[in-house]
Write a protein that holds these residues in place. Structure first.
Motif, PDB file in Angstrom:
ATOM      1  N   ALA A 179       0.800  -0.730   0.303  1.00  0.00           N
ATOM      2  CA  ALA A 179      -0.030   0.325  -0.236  1.00  0.00           C
ATOM      3  C   ALA A 179       0.630   1.050   0.088  1.00  0.00           C
ATOM      4  CB  ALA A 179      -0.777   0.187   1.316  1.00  0.00           C
ATOM      5  N   ALA A 180       0.189   2.209  -0.578  1.00  0.00           N
ATOM      6  CA  ALA A 180       1.193   3.747  -0.392  1.00  0.00           C
ATOM      7  C   ALA A 180       0.226   4.777   0.000  1.00  0.00           C
ATOM      8  CB  ALA A 180       1.464   3.720  -2.175  1.00  0.00           C
ATOM      9  N   LEU A 181       1.403   5.189   0.610  1.00  0.00           N
ATOM     10  CA  LEU A 181       1.383   6.351   1.591  1.00  0.00           C
ATOM     11  C   LEU A 181       0.669   8.019   0.394  1.00  0.00           C
ATOM     12  CD1 LEU A 181       0.788   7.264   4.483  1.00  0.00           C
ATOM     13  CD2 LEU A 181       3.541   7.795   4.678  1.00  0.00           C
ATOM     14  N   ALA A 197       9.431  16.907  -7.566  1.00  0.00           N
ATOM     15  CA  ALA A 197      10.467  15.402  -6.603  1.00  0.00           C
ATOM     16  C   ALA A 197       8.482  14.636  -5.869  1.00  0.00           C
ATOM     17  CB  ALA A 197      11.571  15.550  -6.028  1.00  0.00           C
ATOM     18  N   GLY A 198       7.877  15.429  -5.362  1.00  0.00           N
ATOM     19  CA  GLY A 198       6.919  14.713  -4.701  1.00  0.00           C
ATOM     20  C   GLY A 198       5.751  13.112  -5.942  1.00  0.00           C
ATOM     21  N   GLY A 199       5.233  12.355  -4.936  1.00  0.00           N
ATOM     22  CA  GLY A 199       4.374  11.273  -6.025  1.00  0.00           C
ATOM     23  C   GLY A 199       3.528  11.982  -6.718  1.00  0.00           C
ATOM     24  N   GLY A 226      10.842   6.142  -3.933  1.00  0.00           N
ATOM     25  CA  GLY A 226      11.381   5.941  -3.449  1.00  0.00           C
ATOM     26  C   GLY A 226      12.139   5.925  -2.274  1.00  0.00           C
ATOM     27  N   ALA A 227      10.858   4.986  -1.108  1.00  0.00           N
ATOM     28  CA  ALA A 227      10.652   4.424   0.225  1.00  0.00           C
ATOM     29  C   ALA A 227       9.572   2.949   0.314  1.00  0.00           C
ATOM     30  CB  ALA A 227      10.984   5.258   1.278  1.00  0.00           C
ATOM     31  N   VAL A 228      10.732   2.228   0.940  1.00  0.00           N
ATOM     32  CA  VAL A 228      10.054   1.149   1.534  1.00  0.00           C
ATOM     33  C   VAL A 228      10.105   0.922   2.838  1.00  0.00           C
ATOM     34  CG1 VAL A 228       9.419  -0.851   0.937  1.00  0.00           C
ATOM     35  CG2 VAL A 228       9.972   0.149  -0.872  1.00  0.00           C
ATOM     36  N   PHE A 229       8.646   1.111   3.000  1.00  0.00           N
ATOM     37  CA  PHE A 229       9.044   0.102   4.485  1.00  0.00           C
ATOM     38  C   PHE A 229       7.979  -1.048   5.089  1.00  0.00           C
ATOM     39  CE2 PHE A 229       9.750   4.563   4.936  1.00  0.00           C
ATOM     40  CZ  PHE A 229      10.203   4.958   5.372  1.00  0.00           C
ATOM     41  N   ASP A 230       8.282  -2.544   6.036  1.00  0.00           N
ATOM     42  CA  ASP A 230       7.122  -3.336   6.526  1.00  0.00           C
ATOM     43  C   ASP A 230       5.851  -2.299   6.752  1.00  0.00           C
ATOM     44  OD1 ASP A 230       9.078  -5.284   5.371  1.00  0.00           O
ATOM     45  OD2 ASP A 230       9.781  -5.150   7.507  1.00  0.00           O
ATOM     46  N   GLY A 261       9.733  10.912  -5.041  1.00  0.00           N
ATOM     47  CA  GLY A 261       8.254   9.755  -5.217  1.00  0.00           C
ATOM     48  C   GLY A 261       7.928   9.669  -4.755  1.00  0.00           C
ATOM     49  N   LYS A 262       7.371   7.815  -3.779  1.00  0.00           N
ATOM     50  CA  LYS A 262       6.307   7.339  -3.774  1.00  0.00           C
ATOM     51  C   LYS A 262       7.039   6.860  -2.187  1.00  0.00           C
ATOM     52  CE  LYS A 262       1.860   6.976  -4.291  1.00  0.00           C
ATOM     53  NZ  LYS A 262       1.074   7.612  -3.988  1.00  0.00           N
ATOM     54  N   VAL A 263       6.446   6.835  -1.287  1.00  0.00           N
ATOM     55  CA  VAL A 263       6.848   5.900   0.451  1.00  0.00           C
ATOM     56  C   VAL A 263       5.608   4.750   0.006  1.00  0.00           C
ATOM     57  CG1 VAL A 263       6.701   6.173   2.445  1.00  0.00           C
ATOM     58  CG2 VAL A 263       7.417   8.065   1.225  1.00  0.00           C
ATOM     59  N   VAL A 264       5.818   3.318   0.143  1.00  0.00           N
ATOM     60  CA  VAL A 264       5.204   2.259   0.146  1.00  0.00           C
ATOM     61  C   VAL A 264       5.791   1.368   1.569  1.00  0.00           C
ATOM     62  CG1 VAL A 264       4.922  -0.110  -1.382  1.00  0.00           C
ATOM     63  CG2 VAL A 264       5.178   2.277  -2.512  1.00  0.00           C
ATOM     64  N   VAL A 265       4.511   0.957   1.827  1.00  0.00           N
ATOM     65  CA  VAL A 265       4.749   0.185   2.436  1.00  0.00           C
ATOM     66  C   VAL A 265       4.440  -1.416   2.466  1.00  0.00           C
ATOM     67  CG1 VAL A 265       3.207  -0.515   5.015  1.00  0.00           C
ATOM     68  CG2 VAL A 265       4.296   1.751   5.102  1.00  0.00           C
ATOM     69  N   THR A 266       5.114  -2.212   2.666  1.00  0.00           N
ATOM     70  CA  THR A 266       4.626  -3.994   1.709  1.00  0.00           C
ATOM     71  C   THR A 266       4.325  -4.527   2.968  1.00  0.00           C
ATOM     72  OG1 THR A 266       6.812  -4.960   3.187  1.00  0.00           O
ATOM     73  CG2 THR A 266       6.583  -3.643   0.478  1.00  0.00           C
TER      74      THR A 266
END
Length: 324
Positions: free
Chosen positions: A38-40, A149-151, A295-299, A317-322
């Motif tokens: 899911a993306a933030l 530079a943002g999503g 740009g960044a991935v978090f659990d 870009g985007k911040v994503v949570v796996t």
């Protein structure tokens, strides 16, 4: 199932990980998706703060978009969706499963990672609605994108390039913006420059035809001054925290159109817009490589850190949570 839950309004400290939340079921017209990522989005931060136009009262599961695999379908939905990789916009995507309207599903383009697909629906609909439905950007016109530079800004740069525009991108960190030329920006400018308007005018020559502005504040004032006669300014948001009153003298003298952009709300009011999203965006994604930059991935367990990361505006870009 596991899910992130906002227990109170405020900051990320109010987010907790639940491990035994009930799984959703598919009502008529819905599917249940096993969420891979899911993306933030910036509205997620505003919603948690209680300042977004669509209020959610705690406890609630945050998240506006995601991607994964269809687990089950409800009555009236084609069963062939089961097992397919999909991307979607829906509330509550920071969970292992979510119920989604079948109308909001799209298949993940070939070659895309599910993390990329998770970050596509919201920014793609916003950029498309702003540039196509509202501003009616034409090939050969000049497009100015603030907050590039943002999503959302990043997607506007890529979509503007795909639509044949000459793209000028602005941002407050040139290290973050440097890669945008490879993504379709013809010119990159420092939004903090004291002579920003003059720089834009030099690059735009006859002035800017369309401005995509998710930032507001001083940049909105710059957009008014740098617009060509008949220019269109798409007001997407106010990440600066400073919405501006319209200088109507500029609007009058230059024949400007100031256009509010509410991609989701517009689709709710006009089903033709929702149908156009479903028809056009997958095609454009396939034809023009519109995969968002991650740009960044978090659990999932680190969702607090994901919120802090996006709020810091340090990510391209985007911040994503796996999730699964």
């Amino acid at each position: 199932m596991r899910a992130i839950v906002a227990r109170a309004l405020g900051g990320p400290e109010h987010l907790t990980l639940e491990t035994e939340r009930a799984c959703p079921t598919a009502d008529p017209g819905q599917v249940v998706v096993t969420v891979a990522a899911a993306a933030l989005n910036f509205p997620d931060i505003l919603t948690l703060q209680g300042t977004y136009q669509h209020k959610q009262m705690p406890p609630y599961v945050p998240g506006m978009e995601g991607a994964g695999t269809v687990l089950a379908v409800g009555p009236g939905v084609d069963p062939s969706w089961v097992g397919r990789r999909v991307m979607f916009s829906a509330r509550g995507t920071f969970a292992e499963q979510v119920a989604v309207s079948a109308d909001d599903l799209a298949e993940v383009p070939a070659g895309w990672l599910l993390q990329q697909a998770a970050g596509f629906p919201v920014i793609a609909k916003t950029a498309y609605h702003a540039l196509v439905h509202r501003a009616r950007l034409q090939s050969g016109e000049t497009l100015l994108v603030h907050g590039a530079a943002g999503g959302t800004g990043h997607m506007a740069v890529k979509l503007g390039h795909a639509l044949g525009a000459r793209v000028i991108a602005t941002g407050s960190n040139l290290d973050r913006l440097a890669h945008l030329k490879a993504m379709g920006a013809d010119v990159v400018l420092d939004s903090r420059a004291t002579d920003l308007v003059e720089r834009i005018k030099r690059e735009a020559q006859k002035g800017v035809d369309v401005t995509f502005d998710p930032v507001g504040g001083a940049l909105f004032e710059a957009s008014l001054k740098a617009s060509a006669f008949g220019g269109r300014i798409a007001v997407v948001g106010f990440t600066s925290g400073d919405p501006k009153a319209v200088r109507t003298n500029y609007a009058l003298i230059k024949g400007l159109s100031i256009l509010g952009v509410r991609a989701g709300e517009a689709a709710r009011h006009d089903p033709r817009i929702a149908a156009d999203y479903a028809r056009a965006l997958p095609r454009l994604a396939e034809e023009h490589d519109l995969a968002p930059h991650i740009g960044a991935v978090f659990d999932l367990a680190d969702a607090k850190a994901a919120f802090i990361c996006l709020a810091s505006r340090a990510v391209v870009g985007k911040v994503v949570v796996t999730i699964t």
